[in-house]
Design an enzyme around this catalytic site. Structure first.
Site, PDB file in Angstrom:
ATOM      1  N   HIS A  92      15.373  26.472  53.739  1.00  0.00           N
ATOM      2  CA  HIS A  92      16.276  27.411  54.415  1.00  0.00           C
ATOM      3  C   HIS A  92      17.014  28.282  53.400  1.00  0.00           C
ATOM      4  O   HIS A  92      17.257  29.465  53.646  1.00  0.00           O
ATOM      5  CB  HIS A  92      17.284  26.704  55.327  1.00  0.00           C
ATOM      6  CG  HIS A  92      18.102  27.693  56.084  1.00  0.00           C
ATOM      7  ND1 HIS A  92      17.624  28.338  57.200  1.00  0.00           N
ATOM      8  CD2 HIS A  92      19.326  28.215  55.840  1.00  0.00           C
ATOM      9  CE1 HIS A  92      18.536  29.200  57.620  1.00  0.00           C
ATOM     10  NE2 HIS A  92      19.581  29.145  56.811  1.00  0.00           N
ATOM     11  N   ASP A  97      17.155  32.356  53.399  1.00  0.00           N
ATOM     12  CA  ASP A  97      18.347  33.185  53.166  1.00  0.00           C
ATOM     13  C   ASP A  97      18.129  34.139  51.993  1.00  0.00           C
ATOM     14  O   ASP A  97      18.476  35.326  52.074  1.00  0.00           O
ATOM     15  CB  ASP A  97      19.562  32.307  52.850  1.00  0.00           C
ATOM     16  CG  ASP A  97      20.135  31.595  54.063  1.00  0.00           C
ATOM     17  OD1 ASP A  97      19.802  31.956  55.202  1.00  0.00           O
ATOM     18  OD2 ASP A  97      20.930  30.650  53.846  1.00  0.00           O
ATOM     19  N   HIS A 103      24.550  32.832  49.340  1.00  0.00           N
ATOM     20  CA  HIS A 103      24.573  34.271  49.604  1.00  0.00           C
ATOM     21  C   HIS A 103      25.329  35.067  48.533  1.00  0.00           C
ATOM     22  O   HIS A 103      24.863  36.110  48.092  1.00  0.00           O
ATOM     23  CB  HIS A 103      25.184  34.554  50.980  1.00  0.00           C
ATOM     24  CG  HIS A 103      24.327  34.117  52.114  1.00  0.00           C
ATOM     25  ND1 HIS A 103      23.123  34.698  52.424  1.00  0.00           N
ATOM     26  CD2 HIS A 103      24.512  33.127  53.028  1.00  0.00           C
ATOM     27  CE1 HIS A 103      22.598  34.103  53.479  1.00  0.00           C
ATOM     28  NE2 HIS A 103      23.421  33.143  53.863  1.00  0.00           N
TER      29      HIS A 103
END
Length: 190
Positions: free
Chosen positions: A149, A153, A176
């Site tokens: 995952h 992202d 992020h």
């Protein structure tokens, strides 16, 4: 991941989280049909090593002939250390290896957010929920789904420059904000 560079999305709010992965979006986009258009968007090919962060928390991109990602995730138990190597050689690779990976969170964080009134949209079916000992609400799709995952992202963040990026990304313990720091460095170097 699907190689789409021209898409108009209209929404009154955020896109729905669905099951916390990109799987359903991929299915619907493929079902709607993807067309080649001209002129094609020229990718950003990284020509030198660029890095953001240092020590054991960093993200680096080096020249390569396609998008390659080596990601290391290091979370407390029960997640632990996970390493994933991914090469984007076709949209099918993305659809089968990365798109199904769901977002995740910890029970203790979920409770804190709820107490602050910030988890009003949170549901137990759109994330992997982990307590101090185990995953509590679902079965993992991959043994290393958490790291996959993070790659999902990362691929999404890399496209924020509006063009595909070609390079070998090595990332350790990043999220992020680290991905965006790398993007700013790529844009400055371009």
């Amino acid at each position: 991941g699907l190689g789409i560079t021209n898409l108009l999305v209209k929404t009154d709010d955020e896109l729905p989280a669905l099951d916390g992965s990109a799987q359903e979006y991929c299915r619907q986009l493929r079902e709607a049909g993807i067309q080649n258009q001209w002129p094609q968007v020229e990718p950003i090919a990284v020509t030198r090593t660029i890095q953001a962060g240092a020590g054991d928390e960093f993200i680096r991109i080096e020249p390569a002939d396609r998008l390659i990602i080596d990601y290391t995730l290091d979370y407390p138990s029960p997640i632990g250390v996970q390493r994933v190597h991914f090469e984007l050689t076709s949209p099918d690779d993305y659809v089968t290896q990365i798109a199904p990976a769901r977002t995740f969170g910890f029970v203790r964080e979920f409770h804190k957010l709820a107490q602050m009134g910030l988890a009003s949209g949170g549901r137990l079916d759109n994330l992997i929920l982990v307590d101090d000992e185990k995953v509590v609400n679902t079965t993992l799709r991959f043994p290393d789904e958490f790291a996959r995952h993070k790659i999902l992202d990362l691929i999404g963040d890399l496209f924020l420059l509006g063009r595909p990026i070609i390079g070998h990304v090595t990332a350790s313990k990043t999220g992020h904000s680290d991905n965006l720091a790398l993007l700013r460095a790529i844009a400055a170097a371009a």
